[in-house]
Motif scaffolding. Sequence first.
Motif, PDB file in Angstrom:
ATOM      1  N   ASP A 155       0.809  -1.191  -0.046  1.00 23.98           N
ATOM      2  CA  ASP A 155       0.138  -0.130  -0.093  1.00 23.98           C
ATOM      3  C   ASP A 155       0.546   1.324  -0.076  1.00 23.98           C
ATOM      4  OD1 ASP A 155       0.720  -0.796   2.619  1.00 23.98           O
ATOM      5  OD2 ASP A 155      -0.398   0.882   3.248  1.00 23.98           O
ATOM      6  N   ALA A 156       0.383   2.202  -0.678  1.00 27.57           N
ATOM      7  CA  ALA A 156       0.816   3.711  -0.401  1.00 27.57           C
ATOM      8  C   ALA A 156      -0.321   4.650  -0.066  1.00 27.57           C
ATOM      9  CB  ALA A 156       1.554   3.981  -1.925  1.00 27.57           C
ATOM     10  N   PRO A 157       0.159   5.805   0.131  1.00 26.58           N
ATOM     11  CA  PRO A 157      -1.186   6.687   0.453  1.00 26.58           C
ATOM     12  C   PRO A 157      -2.221   6.986  -0.761  1.00 26.58           C
ATOM     13  CG  PRO A 157       1.027   7.697   0.804  1.00 26.58           C
ATOM     14  CD  PRO A 157       1.199   6.431   0.168  1.00 26.58           C
ATOM     15  N   GLU A 158      -1.841   6.809  -1.949  1.00 25.44           N
ATOM     16  CA  GLU A 158      -3.059   6.833  -3.030  1.00 25.44           C
ATOM     17  C   GLU A 158      -3.230   5.626  -3.686  1.00 25.44           C
ATOM     18  OE1 GLU A 158      -1.594  10.141  -5.269  1.00 25.44           O
ATOM     19  OE2 GLU A 158      -2.008  11.592  -4.118  1.00 25.44           O
ATOM     20  N   GLU A 159      -2.484   4.376  -3.607  1.00 24.36           N
ATOM     21  CA  GLU A 159      -2.871   3.291  -4.292  1.00 24.36           C
ATOM     22  C   GLU A 159      -2.560   2.058  -3.685  1.00 24.36           C
ATOM     23  OE1 GLU A 159      -0.238   3.787  -7.762  1.00 24.36           O
ATOM     24  OE2 GLU A 159       1.441   2.998  -6.638  1.00 24.36           O
ATOM     25  N   LEU A 160      -3.032   1.009  -4.195  1.00 28.96           N
ATOM     26  CA  LEU A 160      -2.725  -0.487  -3.563  1.00 28.96           C
ATOM     27  C   LEU A 160      -2.135  -1.347  -4.716  1.00 28.96           C
ATOM     28  CD1 LEU A 160      -3.253  -2.268  -0.937  1.00 28.96           C
ATOM     29  CD2 LEU A 160      -5.406  -2.876  -2.092  1.00 28.96           C
ATOM     30  N   LYS A 161      -1.071  -1.932  -4.411  1.00 26.10           N
ATOM     31  CA  LYS A 161      -0.554  -2.752  -5.466  1.00 26.10           C
ATOM     32  C   LYS A 161      -0.500  -4.239  -5.123  1.00 26.10           C
ATOM     33  CE  LYS A 161       4.244  -3.488  -7.886  1.00 26.10           C
ATOM     34  NZ  LYS A 161       5.447  -3.252  -7.593  1.00 26.10           N
ATOM     35  N   VAL A 162      -1.125  -5.005  -6.302  1.00 29.16           N
ATOM     36  CA  VAL A 162      -1.218  -6.638  -6.139  1.00 29.16           C
ATOM     37  C   VAL A 162       0.057  -7.020  -6.360  1.00 29.16           C
ATOM     38  CG1 VAL A 162      -2.552  -8.344  -7.175  1.00 29.16           C
ATOM     39  CG2 VAL A 162      -3.707  -5.930  -6.840  1.00 29.16           C
ATOM     40  N   THR A 163       0.317  -8.047  -5.603  1.00 25.60           N
ATOM     41  CA  THR A 163       1.742  -8.932  -5.818  1.00 25.60           C
ATOM     42  C   THR A 163       1.080 -10.371  -6.426  1.00 25.60           C
ATOM     43  OG1 THR A 163       1.598  -9.559  -3.527  1.00 25.60           O
ATOM     44  CG2 THR A 163       2.669  -7.488  -4.113  1.00 25.60           C
ATOM     45  N   ARG A 164      -0.057 -10.609  -6.501  1.00 26.85           N
ATOM     46  CA  ARG A 164      -0.481 -11.978  -6.978  1.00 26.85           C
ATOM     47  C   ARG A 164      -1.484 -12.042  -7.903  1.00 26.85           C
ATOM     48  NH1 ARG A 164      -3.102 -16.742  -3.171  1.00 26.85           N
ATOM     49  NH2 ARG A 164      -3.243 -18.416  -4.856  1.00 26.85           N
ATOM     50  N   SER A 165      -1.193 -12.425  -9.180  1.00 31.52           N
ATOM     51  CA  SER A 165      -2.233 -12.566 -10.092  1.00 31.52           C
ATOM     52  C   SER A 165      -3.329 -13.542  -9.784  1.00 31.52           C
ATOM     53  CB  SER A 165      -1.569 -13.171 -11.366  1.00 31.52           C
ATOM     54  OG  SER A 165      -0.486 -12.445 -11.803  1.00 31.52           O
ATOM     55  N   GLY A 166      -4.563 -13.260 -10.351  1.00 32.21           N
ATOM     56  CA  GLY A 166      -5.718 -13.999  -9.824  1.00 32.21           C
ATOM     57  C   GLY A 166      -6.993 -13.272 -10.141  1.00 32.21           C
ATOM     58  N   LEU A 167      -7.909 -13.841  -9.806  1.00 37.59           N
ATOM     59  CA  LEU A 167      -9.450 -13.491  -9.876  1.00 37.59           C
ATOM     60  C   LEU A 167      -9.772 -12.784  -8.562  1.00 37.59           C
ATOM     61  CD1 LEU A 167     -11.883 -13.020 -11.969  1.00 37.59           C
ATOM     62  CD2 LEU A 167     -12.799 -15.135 -10.748  1.00 37.59           C
ATOM     63  N   TYR A 168     -10.216 -11.465  -8.410  1.00 37.87           N
ATOM     64  CA  TYR A 168     -10.326 -10.792  -7.252  1.00 37.87           C
ATOM     65  C   TYR A 168     -11.837 -10.387  -7.250  1.00 37.87           C
ATOM     66  CZ  TYR A 168      -5.386 -10.522  -6.010  1.00 37.87           C
ATOM     67  OH  TYR A 168      -4.152 -10.886  -5.761  1.00 37.87           O
ATOM     68  N   TYR A 169     -12.309 -10.060  -6.126  1.00 35.52           N
ATOM     69  CA  TYR A 169     -13.639  -9.371  -6.106  1.00 35.52           C
ATOM     70  C   TYR A 169     -13.206  -7.920  -5.448  1.00 35.52           C
ATOM     71  CZ  TYR A 169     -18.424  -7.894  -4.693  1.00 35.52           C
ATOM     72  OH  TYR A 169     -19.508  -6.907  -4.611  1.00 35.52           O
ATOM     73  N   ILE A 170     -13.653  -6.872  -6.394  1.00 35.44           N
ATOM     74  CA  ILE A 170     -13.242  -5.643  -5.695  1.00 35.44           C
ATOM     75  C   ILE A 170     -14.573  -4.867  -5.528  1.00 35.44           C
ATOM     76  CG2 ILE A 170     -12.313  -3.575  -6.659  1.00 35.44           C
ATOM     77  CD1 ILE A 170     -10.813  -5.192  -8.967  1.00 35.44           C
ATOM     78  N   TYR A 171     -14.516  -4.179  -4.262  1.00 37.78           N
ATOM     79  CA  TYR A 171     -15.673  -3.343  -3.971  1.00 37.78           C
ATOM     80  C   TYR A 171     -15.259  -1.968  -3.485  1.00 37.78           C
ATOM     81  CZ  TYR A 171     -14.173  -4.996   0.662  1.00 37.78           C
ATOM     82  OH  TYR A 171     -13.198  -4.978   1.734  1.00 37.78           O
ATOM     83  N   SER A 172     -16.135  -1.167  -3.349  1.00 39.06           N
ATOM     84  CA  SER A 172     -16.005   0.113  -2.807  1.00 39.06           C
ATOM     85  C   SER A 172     -17.296   0.833  -2.336  1.00 39.06           C
ATOM     86  CB  SER A 172     -15.406   1.173  -3.877  1.00 39.06           C
ATOM     87  OG  SER A 172     -15.040   2.508  -3.448  1.00 39.06           O
ATOM     88  N   GLN A 173     -17.314   1.742  -1.450  1.00 39.64           N
ATOM     89  CA  GLN A 173     -18.363   2.674  -1.246  1.00 39.64           C
ATOM     90  C   GLN A 173     -18.124   3.833  -0.790  1.00 39.64           C
ATOM     91  OE1 GLN A 173     -21.485   1.253   1.642  1.00 39.64           O
ATOM     92  NE2 GLN A 173     -20.457   2.791   2.911  1.00 39.64           N
ATOM     93  N   MET A 174     -19.130   4.898  -1.252  1.00 42.03           N
ATOM     94  CA  MET A 174     -19.229   6.227  -1.173  1.00 42.03           C
ATOM     95  C   MET A 174     -20.477   6.858  -0.254  1.00 42.03           C
ATOM     96  SD  MET A 174     -18.872   9.534  -3.748  1.00 42.03           S
ATOM     97  CE  MET A 174     -20.095   8.657  -5.014  1.00 42.03           C
ATOM     98  N   LYS A 175     -20.236   7.256   0.709  1.00 47.71           N
ATOM     99  CA  LYS A 175     -21.369   8.123   1.543  1.00 47.71           C
ATOM    100  C   LYS A 175     -21.142   9.482   1.904  1.00 47.71           C
ATOM    101  CE  LYS A 175     -24.144   6.704   5.627  1.00 47.71           C
ATOM    102  NZ  LYS A 175     -24.300   5.780   6.703  1.00 47.71           N
ATOM    103  N   LEU A 176     -22.086  10.327   1.755  1.00 43.36           N
ATOM    104  CA  LEU A 176     -21.909  11.526   2.117  1.00 43.36           C
ATOM    105  C   LEU A 176     -22.560  12.078   3.458  1.00 43.36           C
ATOM    106  CD1 LEU A 176     -22.362  13.190  -1.484  1.00 43.36           C
ATOM    107  CD2 LEU A 176     -20.372  12.204  -0.511  1.00 43.36           C
ATOM    108  N   ARG A 177     -22.549  13.136   3.669  1.00 47.51           N
ATOM    109  CA  ARG A 177     -23.170  13.737   4.887  1.00 47.51           C
ATOM    110  C   ARG A 177     -23.400  15.531   4.972  1.00 47.51           C
ATOM    111  NH1 ARG A 177     -20.174  15.877   9.197  1.00 47.51           N
ATOM    112  NH2 ARG A 177     -17.976  15.630   8.695  1.00 47.51           N
ATOM    113  N   CYS A 178     -24.414  15.815   5.349  1.00 47.21           N
ATOM    114  CA  CYS A 178     -24.525  17.179   5.236  1.00 47.21           C
ATOM    115  C   CYS A 178     -23.785  17.882   6.595  1.00 47.21           C
ATOM    116  CB  CYS A 178     -26.018  17.577   5.162  1.00 47.21           C
ATOM    117  SG  CYS A 178     -26.459  19.433   5.346  1.00 47.21           S
TER     118      CYS A 178
END
Length: 232
Positions: free
Chosen positions: A113-136
């Motif tokens: 890992d680095a502040p702005e990215e994540l490096k994969v060190t093993r080839s393969g099939l991955y499940y990738i997920y992400s969430q964005m949530k806002l607030r007032c």
Amino acid sequence: MSASLPSHNIKKGLSLPLSSADPESQRTSHRRGRCLDYCLVISLVVLTMAVGSLCALYFVWEKPSLGYQIREIKDPQKSSAHLVAKNVLLQNTTMEWNPKGVGDMLVGTGFKDAPEELKVTRSGLYYIYSQMKLRCVDIDECKKTGSVSVTVLKNGNKDEPLLELNVQISESSKNVIPTSFSGRLKYLSSGDRLSSHLWTDQEHEDWHLDAKENNFLGLFWVSDISGMGLSH
């Protein structure tokens, strides 16, 4: 002097009509009912055994491939990563992640890992997920309308994002929190770098990203691609 009754009258008086509830008939009916019960029970047992045999046959047939696919998932410290947002301001920027080991942060040994990215060190099939949530930030404000999006990129390629998350904000969003989640299976090669780009159509000082743990990027290894019979 009493008269004696004729013998044939005495025989008639002692003769009793047969009852409609014949004991022998009842026993025969009871035996038939028990036979039907036995047949029903035997049928259910045979059906259960047949279904069980089919399930066992399916498991034996699929066992090699299933075992191959899940063998590494048993070690989440190696095969998964979960990153939480470092900043909450809405602006056009590449998102930064908290340092390793802070809060809900998790980076398995199969990643760098680095502040702005994540490096994969093993080839393969991955499940990738992400969430964005806002607030007032200020309930009395948040009157502007606009769009906010997050795109998850592989090696910085904006033309083919891995994931796209989009929300629309307005004054009514104060009551319904804008949230977007996305996930998919994707083949990644050793050395691929993942990053998330935050974009908004205008500055929104009244809107921020929600608590850092509610804005995240994660993935986990599923299988070598050869074990799934899939291509890139």
